[in-house]
Design an enzyme around this catalytic site. Structure first.
Site, mmCIF file in Angstrom:
data_model
loop_
_atom_site.group_PDB
_atom_site.id
_atom_site.type_symbol
_atom_site.label_atom_id
_atom_site.label_comp_id
_atom_site.label_asym_id
_atom_site.label_seq_id
_atom_site.Cartn_x
_atom_site.Cartn_y
_atom_site.Cartn_z
ATOM 1 N N LYS A 154 -5.499 -0.020 -1.577
ATOM 2 C CA LYS A 154 -6.168 -1.196 -0.612
ATOM 3 C C LYS A 154 -5.970 -2.885 -0.485
ATOM 4 O O LYS A 154 -6.012 -2.793 0.257
ATOM 5 C CB LYS A 154 -7.152 -0.759 -0.412
ATOM 6 C CG LYS A 154 -9.005 -1.422 -0.011
ATOM 7 C CD LYS A 154 -10.006 -1.398 -0.255
ATOM 8 C CE LYS A 154 -11.382 -2.385 -0.346
ATOM 9 N NZ LYS A 154 -11.148 -3.048 -1.309
ATOM 10 N N ASN A 155 -6.286 -3.476 -1.331
ATOM 11 C CA ASN A 155 -6.199 -4.503 -1.187
ATOM 12 C C ASN A 155 -4.617 -4.902 -1.037
ATOM 13 O O ASN A 155 -4.934 -7.022 -1.038
ATOM 14 C CB ASN A 155 -6.737 -5.353 -2.925
ATOM 15 C CG ASN A 155 -8.656 -4.866 -2.639
ATOM 16 O OD1 ASN A 155 -9.495 -4.471 -2.382
ATOM 17 N ND2 ASN A 155 -9.044 -4.533 -4.003
ATOM 18 N N CYS B 190 -18.413 -6.461 0.437
ATOM 19 C CA CYS B 190 -19.168 -5.884 -0.192
ATOM 20 C C CYS B 190 -20.315 -6.718 -0.305
ATOM 21 O O CYS B 190 -19.862 -7.853 -1.285
ATOM 22 C CB CYS B 190 -18.478 -4.962 -1.230
ATOM 23 S SG CYS B 190 -18.093 -3.298 -1.024
ATOM 24 N N ARG C 181 -19.069 -14.827 -3.099
ATOM 25 C CA ARG C 181 -18.496 -14.937 -2.463
ATOM 26 C C ARG C 181 -18.129 -15.684 -2.024
ATOM 27 O O ARG C 181 -17.708 -16.002 -0.438
ATOM 28 C CB ARG C 181 -18.172 -13.585 -1.640
ATOM 29 C CG ARG C 181 -18.681 -12.156 -2.229
ATOM 30 C CD ARG C 181 -18.135 -10.934 -2.102
ATOM 31 N NE ARG C 181 -16.488 -10.423 -1.945
ATOM 32 C CZ ARG C 181 -16.115 -9.214 -1.914
ATOM 33 N NH1 ARG C 181 -16.954 -8.704 -1.371
ATOM 34 N NH2 ARG C 181 -14.649 -9.356 -2.161
ATOM 35 N N ASP D 186 -13.002 -4.545 -10.172
ATOM 36 C CA ASP D 186 -13.088 -3.242 -9.189
ATOM 37 C C ASP D 186 -13.510 -1.526 -10.360
ATOM 38 O O ASP D 186 -13.519 -1.052 -9.698
ATOM 39 C CB ASP D 186 -12.053 -3.238 -8.242
ATOM 40 C CG ASP D 186 -12.040 -4.305 -7.393
ATOM 41 O OD1 ASP D 186 -13.372 -4.968 -7.150
ATOM 42 O OD2 ASP D 186 -10.902 -4.374 -7.078
ATOM 43 N N ARG E 136 -14.534 3.396 3.098
ATOM 44 C CA ARG E 136 -13.518 2.087 3.028
ATOM 45 C C ARG E 136 -13.060 1.898 2.624
ATOM 46 O O ARG E 136 -11.993 0.707 2.475
ATOM 47 C CB ARG E 136 -14.639 0.625 2.660
ATOM 48 C CG ARG E 136 -15.737 0.542 3.858
ATOM 49 C CD ARG E 136 -16.419 -0.668 3.961
ATOM 50 N NE ARG E 136 -15.231 -1.061 3.430
ATOM 51 C CZ ARG E 136 -15.455 -2.726 2.290
ATOM 52 N NH1 ARG E 136 -17.066 -2.747 1.598
ATOM 53 N NH2 ARG E 136 -14.916 -3.319 1.549
HETATM 54 C C1 EPZ Z 1 -10.730 -9.409 -4.249
HETATM 55 O O1 EPZ Z 1 -11.579 -9.818 -3.259
HETATM 56 C C2 EPZ Z 1 -10.574 -7.785 -4.218
HETATM 57 N N1 EPZ Z 1 -11.394 -7.813 -2.545
HETATM 58 C C3 EPZ Z 1 -12.624 -7.548 -4.748
HETATM 59 O O2 EPZ Z 1 -12.334 -6.312 -4.399
HETATM 60 C C4 EPZ Z 1 -11.943 -7.396 -6.214
HETATM 61 O O3 EPZ Z 1 -13.457 -7.318 -6.552
HETATM 62 C C5 EPZ Z 1 -11.619 -9.795 -6.336
HETATM 63 O O4 EPZ Z 1 -10.354 -9.717 -5.066
HETATM 64 C C6 EPZ Z 1 -11.383 -9.500 -8.017
HETATM 65 O O5 EPZ Z 1 -10.785 -7.862 -8.510
HETATM 66 C C7 EPZ Z 1 -9.648 -7.588 -1.702
HETATM 67 O O6 EPZ Z 1 -8.335 -8.262 -2.489
HETATM 68 C C8 EPZ Z 1 -10.358 -7.311 -0.217
HETATM 69 P P1 EPZ Z 1 -12.046 -13.278 -5.438
HETATM 70 P P2 EPZ Z 1 -11.965 -12.179 -3.674
HETATM 71 O O7 EPZ Z 1 -11.414 -14.545 -4.808
HETATM 72 O O8 EPZ Z 1 -10.632 -11.902 -3.213
HETATM 73 C C9 EPZ Z 1 -14.677 -16.747 -7.155
HETATM 74 C C10 EPZ Z 1 -13.144 -3.847 -4.614
HETATM 75 O O9 EPZ Z 1 -14.088 -2.804 -5.060
HETATM 76 N N2 EPZ Z 1 -14.188 -17.349 -6.157
HETATM 77 O O10 EPZ Z 1 -10.890 -12.936 -6.668
HETATM 78 O O11 EPZ Z 1 -12.907 -12.324 -2.522
HETATM 79 C C11 EPZ Z 1 -16.134 -15.349 -6.911
HETATM 80 O O12 EPZ Z 1 -16.961 -15.777 -6.552
HETATM 81 C C12 EPZ Z 1 -13.355 -5.667 -4.292
HETATM 82 O O13 EPZ Z 1 -11.804 -3.395 -4.174
HETATM 83 C C13 EPZ Z 1 -14.608 -18.783 -5.754
HETATM 84 O O14 EPZ Z 1 -15.414 -18.900 -6.432
HETATM 85 O O15 EPZ Z 1 -12.363 -12.107 -4.820
HETATM 86 C C14 EPZ Z 1 -15.592 -14.222 -7.730
HETATM 87 O O16 EPZ Z 1 -16.470 -15.038 -9.325
HETATM 88 C C15 EPZ Z 1 -14.515 -5.838 -3.682
HETATM 89 N N3 EPZ Z 1 -14.135 -19.622 -5.219
HETATM 90 C C16 EPZ Z 1 -14.482 -14.738 -8.353
HETATM 91 O O17 EPZ Z 1 -13.313 -16.105 -8.197
HETATM 92 C C17 EPZ Z 1 -13.756 -18.763 -3.521
HETATM 93 O O18 EPZ Z 1 -13.105 -19.326 -3.259
HETATM 94 C C18 EPZ Z 1 -12.784 -14.140 -8.312
HETATM 95 O O19 EPZ Z 1 -13.416 -13.953 -6.647
HETATM 96 C C19 EPZ Z 1 -12.539 -17.663 -4.070
HETATM 97 C C20 EPZ Z 1 -13.492 -16.848 -5.236
#
Ligand code: EPZ
Length: 420
Positions: free
Chosen positions: A22-23, A117, A122, A305, A397
């Protein structure tokens, strides 16, 4: 709205084919709009609602999208609209990849802020930091991210946090920039590598994906290509957990065992058996499994995840398990639902303390988010009696055909539509 009805207590046996990730797919589809000539033929596309949603979004921008079972053809040579503002855009997280892709190809984009989610705050500050470093002007106005640039110029960017989304988005934005962009402190998830491989198949020059540093040397143009998405690490992990939780034996096919190592290691630590065999893993368990501590980390650490379905397994393991969620601050919404089924869990700050119980009992529970939904399905499979999982649009989803995949393994599970 549909619900899943599960009569639990049956050990699961057999084999299951894992779908495309998915991702990875939800990043590769927006990345495909970077092609200004030719078409992209993408295979191993998972049949999930997030993919359907992105296909509709890409069509609304003027692309031609032809879906055929697990493959999709995208012709983005006709793309004319850089303003992504439909309900679908607001609904899903990955629509933010349109910002990087449109900025790269058209030097402008207007994209509604993404949903996804409810697992934490986020923010997208690291995405914006990257776009600005490349020379873009970024404004957030009336819930929209508006980006514009006269030109994009390669530079060095050190991310403050390891972010999957920011790594991929800035990588997309840099593919057509002048010169070389170096991204440091990047995410190393398998889907980050998959997107880099996809971009390279389109003619991009991306090196180092899967390590801490990614270097992107801008090219003049990207073209259509033929590509196959990697298998889904998280779907595979969910079936591995179900095998151990039901005390069955499942061969999980079409996987990359390396991507599953952190999950395999924890299952083995609990006393389950995991055997790798080429592109499959077999997981089995019998007898009592013991509780373990889990801390979620960026790849290659234990994936956030998988944390929620894994917590379900820990509910019936012997002794105390501590589950620390270090990525998302609100990823414990499944805990209250598990408690309705007899689980003994106390959450303090970012740690769930789980005391193993003899059994879970069936109840009416909600899928509060995607992986919480998977946690409730696993709980239903092991519980005594009948479990009804509501709000399963969250599960749809991200998990293709979940009830049939479990049914083929011997589970008593069915989807009931509202009014039936
Ligand atoms: C991706 O989300 C995945 N989604 C998520 O999967 C997954 O949980 C996550 O990566 C972590 O592996 C998709 O790929 C569509 P991040 P993403 O940016 O990219 C902080 C699922 O269940 N952060 O890696 O949104 C954030 O708050 C979903 O399939 C900032 O501070 O996650 C978090 O604590 C849910 N500033 C950490 O980094 C930013 O600009 C990691 O977030 C971006 C993120």
């Amino acid at each position: 709205m549909d619900k899943l009805v599960i009569k639990g207590g049956k050990p699961l046996f057999g084999s299951v084919e894992i779908s495309g990730a998915k991702n990875a797919a939800v990043a590769i589809l927006p990345a495909s709009i970077l092609a200004s000539s030719g078409v992209c033929n993408i295979d191993n596309i998972p049949n999930i609602e997030d993919v359907n949603c992105l296909e509709r979004i890409i069509e609304s921008l003027g692309c031609t999208v032809v879906r055929n079972s697990n493959s999709v053809m995208i012709d983005s040579t006709t793309l004319h609209n850089t303003d992504a503002n439909t309900e679908d855009v607001r609904k899903m997280r990955a629509s933010y990849y349109l910002i990087g892709a449109l900025l790269s190809r058209f030097k402008k984009a207007r994209v509604e802020l993404p949903g996804g989610c409810p697992i934490g705050v986020r923010p997208i500050d690291q995405h914006i930091k990257g776009f600005e470093a490349l020379g873009a002007r970024v404004v957030i106005n009336h819930g929209c991210v508006i980006v514009e640039a006269d030109k994009l110029i390669g530079t060095n960017i050190f991310f403050d946090v390891v972010s999957v989304g920011a790594t991929i988005n800035v990588m997309l934005a840099a593919t057509l920039a002048e010169g070389t962009t170096t991204l440091e402190n990047v995410a190393k998830e398998p889907h980050v590598v998959d997107v880099a491989n996809f971009l390279n198949s389109m003619g991009a020059n991306v090196k180092g994906a899967g390590t801490d540093i990614i270097r992107i040397t801008g090219v003049k143009e990207l073209k259509g290509c033929t590509y196959s998405v990697i298998p889904d690490q998280i779907e595979a992990g969910t079936f591995m957990i179900a095998a151990a939780a039901t005390k069955g034996k499942i061969t999980i096919e079409n996987v990359i065992p390396k991507h599953l190592e952190s999950i395999s290691a924890k299952l083995e630590e609990m006393g389950a058996e995991v055997t790798e065999n080429g592109d499959s893993v077999t997981v089995s368990a019998s007898g009592v499994l013991k509780g373990v501590n889990v801390k979620t980390q960026p790849y290659p650490g234990f994936p956030t995840d998988v944390q929620q379905p894994f917590s379900t397994l820990l509910c019936i393991a012997k002794g105390r398990s501590n589950v620390t969620e270090s990525i998302w601050e609100s990823r414990f919404k499944h805990v209250d639902e598990l408690k309705k089924m007899g689980a003994s869990i106390r959450v303090e700050d970012r740690t769930a303390m789980i005391d193993g119980v003899e059994k879970l009992t069936g109840a009416v529970v909600r899928a509060t988010d995607l992986r919480a939904g998977a946690a409730m399905v696993v709980a239903g499979l092991i519980a005594e009696g009948t479990t009804e999982v509501l709000d399963i649009e969250h599960i749809d989803r991200g998990y293709p055909n979940i009830e049939n995949k479990f049914k083929n393994l011997g589970a008593d599970i069915c989807r009931v539509s509202s009014g039936v």
